[in-house]
Design a protein around this motif. Structure first.
Motif, PDB file in Angstrom:
ATOM      1  N   GLY A 184       0.836  -1.199   0.000  1.00  0.00           N
ATOM      2  CA  GLY A 184       0.000   0.000   0.000  1.00  0.00           C
ATOM      3  C   GLY A 184       0.869   1.246   0.000  1.00  0.00           C
ATOM      4  N   HIS A 185       0.342   2.329   0.538  1.00  0.00           N
ATOM      5  CA  HIS A 185       1.049   3.606   0.529  1.00  0.00           C
ATOM      6  C   HIS A 185       1.478   3.979   1.952  1.00  0.00           C
ATOM      7  N   PRO A 186       2.585   4.736   2.085  1.00  0.00           N
ATOM      8  CA  PRO A 186       2.989   5.213   3.411  1.00  0.00           C
ATOM      9  C   PRO A 186       1.882   6.046   4.051  1.00  0.00           C
ATOM     10  N   SER A 187       1.818   6.016   5.365  1.00  0.00           N
ATOM     11  CA  SER A 187       0.795   6.750   6.113  1.00  0.00           C
ATOM     12  C   SER A 187       1.432   7.950   6.799  1.00  0.00           C
ATOM     13  N   GLY A 188       1.061   9.162   6.408  1.00  0.00           N
ATOM     14  CA  GLY A 188       1.521  10.351   7.121  1.00  0.00           C
ATOM     15  C   GLY A 188       2.988  10.671   6.904  1.00  0.00           C
ATOM     16  N   TRP A 189       3.642  11.076   8.004  1.00  0.00           N
ATOM     17  CA  TRP A 189       5.037  11.491   7.926  1.00  0.00           C
ATOM     18  C   TRP A 189       5.946  10.260   7.921  1.00  0.00           C
ATOM     19  N   PRO A 190       6.765  10.090   6.881  1.00  0.00           N
ATOM     20  CA  PRO A 190       7.739   8.996   6.936  1.00  0.00           C
ATOM     21  C   PRO A 190       8.864   9.344   7.903  1.00  0.00           C
ATOM     22  N   MET A 191       9.381   8.364   8.614  1.00  0.00           N
ATOM     23  CA  MET A 191      10.493   8.588   9.531  1.00  0.00           C
ATOM     24  C   MET A 191      11.425   7.374   9.509  1.00  0.00           C
ATOM     25  N   ARG A 192      12.699   7.646   9.466  1.00  0.00           N
ATOM     26  CA  ARG A 192      13.697   6.581   9.490  1.00  0.00           C
ATOM     27  C   ARG A 192      13.564   5.754  10.759  1.00  0.00           C
ATOM     28  N   TYR A 193      13.560   4.437  10.601  1.00  0.00           N
ATOM     29  CA  TYR A 193      13.541   3.558  11.768  1.00  0.00           C
ATOM     30  C   TYR A 193      14.958   3.492  12.331  1.00  0.00           C
ATOM     31  N   VAL A 194      15.146   4.078  13.498  1.00  0.00           N
ATOM     32  CA  VAL A 194      16.431   4.036  14.190  1.00  0.00           C
ATOM     33  C   VAL A 194      16.331   2.946  15.250  1.00  0.00           C
ATOM     34  N   PRO A 195      17.032   1.829  15.071  1.00  0.00           N
ATOM     35  CA  PRO A 195      16.862   0.717  16.014  1.00  0.00           C
ATOM     36  C   PRO A 195      17.267   1.097  17.429  1.00  0.00           C
ATOM     37  N   TYR A 196      16.375   0.846  18.350  1.00  0.00           N
ATOM     38  CA  TYR A 196      16.677   0.956  19.778  1.00  0.00           C
ATOM     39  C   TYR A 196      16.172  -0.307  20.439  1.00  0.00           C
TER      40      TYR A 196
END
Length: 375
Positions: A184-196
């Protein structure tokens, strides 16, 4: 600005929000986390102030009691194969009821300017509606959730009515899934997944050059509570026939039922995956959203053996994009599959492509500016 983070009481929902909380605090804002059980300690360990939204709620104790009193219910939970999270809206509505009074009380006393909540958590919706605050829903995986808030609103009517909320608040959404891996399509603001994955004192062996290919094995923070470590029993039997070192990053899970481990299997307890995976040629896991995204961010080929909840959705994303292999529970793992995880150049190439895609997504610091403008 004061930002209240609301998390379902599970580390898999809390951990993806920690980088944004840090980014907002680095910009001078004050952060408070409202959650319960394991996530409460997880927030404090991440250096964030937290309040207990459901005193006395102990997720592990609840599961242990269910295992004793209603084993068939747990079995059904493991066999669950969600295609959308809307199918589990009843569960999320019940979790909303457990947290909502504590979250609303914390919000009324602390007076935040904005609420950021883990997606599928209704307590933040109630608190934002009660206080007339802007709301940000923070995604945590590959499942698309366009109607989940409405479903929770319909099924947790007591929680909304009790606090005088008659409609859902306006909200923005953060999507941490790379676009090429979602259906599907991204939802809202995309943000880099920074692993924690939490902080630990790293063992000496992890800092040494690996002498042979290394494969990480994890079942996440929740799956062992339901099914123990049985999913990796066959893997341990096959390990001696594979020229690799297997690292069992299984936290406090009881491994005694696996017997004596082969020489090339290391029981490592709890090791942050973002520290372990850069030294690994592959990872074998249960399909948790955080584990899947951490492996994708590290460019590590994956073998996913999904075990209920949204994990089949995540496994399908891995298979569809070509960053790994999805193996259904009824299909036993084989030596051939393990060799493919180690040697398939297509998996390595595609995993590297997705790693670069994630690295190019907007950093949490950039998304923090969107939150400021929303307020």
């Amino acid at each position: 600005m004061r930002v209240l983070f609301v998390s379902t009481p599970g580390l898999g929902h809390l951990f993806p929000m920690v980088p944004l909380a840090w980014a907002l605090r680095a910009r001078g804002h004050t952060i408070l986390v409202a959650t319960a059980s394991d996530a409460l300690d997880g927030a404090a360990s991440a250096g964030l102030s937290a309040v207990d939204a459901s005193p006395g709620f102990d997720r592990r104790a609840l599961i242990a009691r269910l295992r004793e009193e209603q084993p068939e219910l747990l079995k059904k939970r493991l066999q669950m194969r969600l295609t959308t999270l809307e199918e589990a809206s009843g569960f999320f509505a019940r979790m909303t009821e457990r947290l909502v009074d504590g979250v609303v009380d914390a919000a009324q006393r602390w007076r935040p300017d904005v609420i950021v909540q883990s997606q599928v958590q209704g307590a933040g919706l109630v608190a934002a509606g009660r206080l007339g605050l802007p709301l940000v829903e923070h995604g945590f995986g590959f499942a698309r959730t366009p109607n989940i808030s409405q479903k929770i609103f319909e099924k947790a009517t007591g929680a909304f009515e009790r606090h005088g909320v008659s409609a859902l608040p306006e909200s923005a959404t953060i999507d941490v899934a790379p676009a090429s891996m979602i259906d599907g399509h991204p939802s809202g603001w995309p943000m880099r997944y920074v692993p924690y994955n939490g902080g630990r004192v790293l063992p000496d062996w992890l800092l040494e050059p690996e002498r042979r290919p290394r494969i990480a094995v994890t079942l996440g923070t929740i799956a062992p509570d339901f099914g123990g470590v049985d999913p990796i029993r066959r893997l341990i039997e096959l390990a001696p026939s594979v020229p690799a070192e297997f690292v069992l990053a299984t936290g406090s899970a009881d491994l005694s039922g696996l017997g004596t481990l082969p020489p090339n299997v290391r029981a490592a307890g709890w090791v942050p995956l973002n520290e372990l995976l850069p030294s690994c040629a592959g990872i074998i896991h249960h399909g948790g959203a955080g584990t899947t995204l951490t492996a994708a961010a590290c460019g590590t080929p994956q073998l996913v053996m999904p075990s209920g909840a949204d994990r089949h959705i995540n496994a399908a994303a891995v298979e569809r994009r070509g960053v790994g292999i999805s193996l259904e529970p009824e299909v036993p793992v084989s030596a051939e599959i393990l060799h493919r995880l180690l040697d398939d150049p297509g998996l390595m190439r595609t995993a590297a492509e997705v790693r670069a895609e994630i690295a190019a997504m907007p950093a949490p610091a950039e998304v923090a500016e969107h939150v400021e403008r929303l307020v």
